[in-house]
Design an enzyme around this catalytic site. Structure first.
Site, PDB file in Angstrom:
ATOM      1  N   ALA A   1      -4.587  -0.864   2.646  1.00 45.27           N
ATOM      2  CA  ALA A   1      -4.015  -0.935   1.302  1.00 45.27           C
ATOM      3  C   ALA A   1      -2.733  -0.125   1.262  1.00 45.27           C
ATOM      4  CB  ALA A   1      -5.008  -0.400   0.274  1.00 45.27           C
TER       5      ALA A   1
ATOM      6  N   ILE B   1       1.159  16.183  12.491  1.00 44.81           N
ATOM      7  CA  ILE B   1       0.619  17.409  13.088  1.00 44.81           C
ATOM      8  C   ILE B   1      -0.898  17.442  12.857  1.00 44.81           C
ATOM      9  CG2 ILE B   1       0.769  19.919  13.153  1.00 44.81           C
ATOM     10  CD1 ILE B   1       3.473  19.679  11.723  1.00 44.81           C
TER      11      ILE B   1
ATOM     12  N   LEU C   1       1.610  -1.153   2.079  1.00 44.58           N
ATOM     13  CA  LEU C   1       2.413  -1.602   3.212  1.00 44.58           C
ATOM     14  C   LEU C   1       3.831  -1.056   3.133  1.00 44.58           C
ATOM     15  CD1 LEU C   1       1.175  -5.311   3.395  1.00 44.58           C
ATOM     16  CD2 LEU C   1       0.589  -3.436   4.949  1.00 44.58           C
TER      17      LEU C   1
ATOM     18  N   LYS D   1      -0.784  20.143  -0.507  1.00 46.90           N
ATOM     19  CA  LYS D   1      -1.168  20.352   0.893  1.00 46.90           C
ATOM     20  C   LYS D   1      -1.770  21.742   1.100  1.00 46.90           C
ATOM     21  CE  LYS D   1       2.590  17.273   2.275  1.00 46.90           C
ATOM     22  NZ  LYS D   1       3.946  17.200   2.867  1.00 46.90           N
TER      23      LYS D   1
END
Length: 435
Positions: free
Chosen positions: A10, A138, A12, A207
Site C-alpha cells: 500500500a 540504518i 507507491l 523517531k
C-alpha cells in the site's frame, strides 16, 4: 523451497516503488536468505494511471487500500502511505485483525498508536515491524532490540532527520541563510512542499519516542517529547558556532533519570552545538546517526542514509525477510504489558553549557540589562560576542556561551528579560553537547 510469502503493498511513492525494484532485482538472493520467495501479489495507491517507472501489470490493483488485508492471497501487508491516522491506521488495524503481519515505515502512526497496534498484534499472534520508520536504512531498531538486548541502555541520542541535517550542513558549508537553503532542499526533493514536520522537529520527535521505548523498555510517550526545530537558526549562528569550535545539529536525546527509586524519562529534540571532534559533528548532508550507550557495550554509533528509496526500501524488505523466516519477536523488544510507564523528567535540574543568541537594537544599556539578568539568575558567562547586522536596520546579534550550570538558571534569566524593549525577537538557546 517453501511456498512464497505473499505481499500486499500500500503506497507507491518513492519508497514503495523502491521496494518493488529491490524485490525484483534481488529476488534470488532474498529467497535464499529468507528461506522462501517473496512475491508481491497486490498494490494500491491514490492514482492508478501515474507512471512510476516500474511495471505494475503483474500485480492486482486495489482501489481501496484499506481492503487489502482481506485478500486471500496476502500474508503480509506493507503500509507506506503515511499519516498518523486515516487510511493508514485503518489498514493497520484491518491487517492485524485479519491475522496478517504488518510492516510499516510510518513513524507518525507508530509514535501515536504503536502501543495499541502492538497489543493487537500480540493478541492476534502476528508480527508488527517498523525498521524503516526510524533512520531509513540504518538497522537501529534491530540493533537496539536484538544486538543490545542484554544491556541496560542509559541514553539514546542522535541526528534523526535528514532534511534538517542537509539544511544545517549546507548553511555551514556555504554561509547561506535558512530560507534560501530550505528552498534548495525542496527543489532537490530533500524537503517536502510543506516542510513543517521536518524543520520544526516533529519528525525527529516521532523517531525519538520510538527509540526511547525500545531502548529503555518504556511505554511510548510522544506527547512528552520537548520539541524545537531549526527555523530560527541564522547563518550568523552557524558562523559563531564555527568560531567557537562547534557545528550546529538538530539532535534528539532520550535519557533515563533515576530518583527516589523510580525512573523518569527525559526526551528532547532541539538544535545543539556539537564539538567539532565529536562523532556527530561529521554527519553531513541527509545522513542520520544514532548513538546508544549501554552499561556493558559502552557507546555504539549507527550511521547511514536516513531516507531515500534504496535505504528505506532495504529496511522494509529486511522486515519482510524476518517474517518469512518466522522471526516475530515483541514489537517494542518486550511485551506491551512489560513496558514501564515512566513519568516525564523535568529539565530544570539538568546541568550543561548553553549558547544563547539575542537580536537586540543597537542602543546604550542593552548589554547591561542582559548581563544583569544573567547575574541575577546566577548564570555565569564564559564568553560573549557582539556582531552588527547592517542589513537589519541597526540591530545587533549578541551571542554568549555560559559556563556549566542548571537549565533552570537560564530559564530564569530569560524570564527576567521577557517583554523587554531590549529584545528585538525572542532569544534562541542551544545546549552544547558534551564529549
Amino acid at each position: 523451497m517453501a511456498e512464497p510469502l505473499r505481499i500486499a503493498l500500500a503506497g507507491l511513492g518513492t519508497v514503495g516503488t523502491g521496494v518493488i525494484r529491490l524485490i525484483e532485482t534481488n529476488a534470488e538472493l532474498i529467497a535464499r536468505r529468507a528461506g522462501r520467495p517473496i512475491a508481491i501479489t497486490s498494490v494500491s495507491a491514490r492514482d492508478r494511471s501515474k507512471d512510476r517507472g516500474v511495471d505494475l501489470s503483474p500485480y492486482a490493483w486495489e482501489d481501496d487500500l484499506t481492503s487489502m488485508a482481506s485478500r486471500g492471497d496476502v500474508d503480509v501487508v506493507v503500509e507506506l502511505v503515511g499519516g498518523s491516522d486515516g487510511p493508514a491506521l485503518t489498514l493497520a488495524r484491518n491487517t492485524i485483525a485479519g491475522g496478517k503481519a504488518l510492516v510499516t515505515a510510518n513513524k507518525a502512526m507508530v509514535a501515536h498508536h504503536g502501543l495499541e497496534l502492538a497489543r493487537r498484534a500480540e493478541d492476534a499472534g502476528v508480527a508488527l515491524k517498523f525498521e524503516a520508520a526510524v533512520a531509513g536504512g540504518i538497522p537501529v531498531i534491530k540493533g537496539l532490540s536484538e544486538g543490545a538486548a542484554a544491556n541496560a541502555i542509559d541514553r539514546v541520542y542522535g541526528i534523526l532527520n535528514g532534511t534538517c541535517n542537509y539544511i544545517l550542513s549546507t548553511m555551514e558549508d556555504t554561509g547561506r541563510d535558512f530560507a534560501d537553503v530550505l528552498s534548495e532542499a525542496q527543489m532537490l526533493g530533500y524537503a517536502e512542499a510543506d516542510p513543517t514536520f521536518d524543520i520544526e522537529g516533529v519528525d525527529a520527535a516521532h523517531k525519538l519516542a520510538i527509540l526511547a521505548s525500545i531502548g529503555f523498555g518504556a511505554r511510548l510517550d510522544f506527547a512528552s517529547v520537548d520539541t524545537a526545530g531549526i527555523s530560527r537558526i541564522l547563518a550568523a549562528d552557524i558562523a559563531q558556532a564555527a568560531a567557537l569550535g562547534f557545528v550546529i545539529r538538530l539532535i534528539g536525546m532520550a535519557e533515563l533519570e533515576s530518583a527516589d527509586g523510580s525512573c523518569r524519562l527525559f526526551q528532547r529534540v532541539q538544535p545543539h552545538l556539537v564539538p567539532v571532534d565529536h562523532p556527530l559533528a561529521h554527519v553531513d548532508g541527509a545522513t542520520n546517526a544514532v548513538v546508544a550507550e549501554g552499561n556493558f557495550m559502552g557507546r555504539l554509533l549507527f550511521q547511514g542514509a536516513g531516507a531515500g528509496d534504496g535505504p528505506t526500501a532495504s529496511a522494509v524488505v529486511a522486515d519482510i525477510i524476518d517474517i518469512a523466516r518466522g522471526e516475530k519477536g515483541a514489537t517494542f523488544s518486550m511485551p506491551v504489558s512489560e513496558l514501564e510507564e515512566m513519568p516525564r523528567a523535568q529539565s530544570g535540574h539538568r546541568r550543561g553549557r548553553n549558547y544563547i543568541r539575542f537580536i537586540v537594537p543597537d542602543k546604550p544599556g542593552v548589554l547591561a540589562e542582559i548581563t544583569a539578568a544573567m547575574r541575577d539568575a546566577d548564570v555565569s558567562i564564559e564568553s560573549l560576542i557582539q556582531k552588527g547586522r547592517a542589513e537589519a536596520g541597526g540591530e545587533v546579534l549578541l551571542a554568549m556561551v555560559t559556563h556549566e550550570g542548571p537549565e533552570s538558571a537560564v530559564t530564569r534569566a530569560l524570564e527576567l528579560l521577557d517583554g523587554s524593549d531590549s529584545l528585538a525577537q525572542p532569544p534562541l538557546v542551544m545546549t552544547i553537547v558534551g564529549k
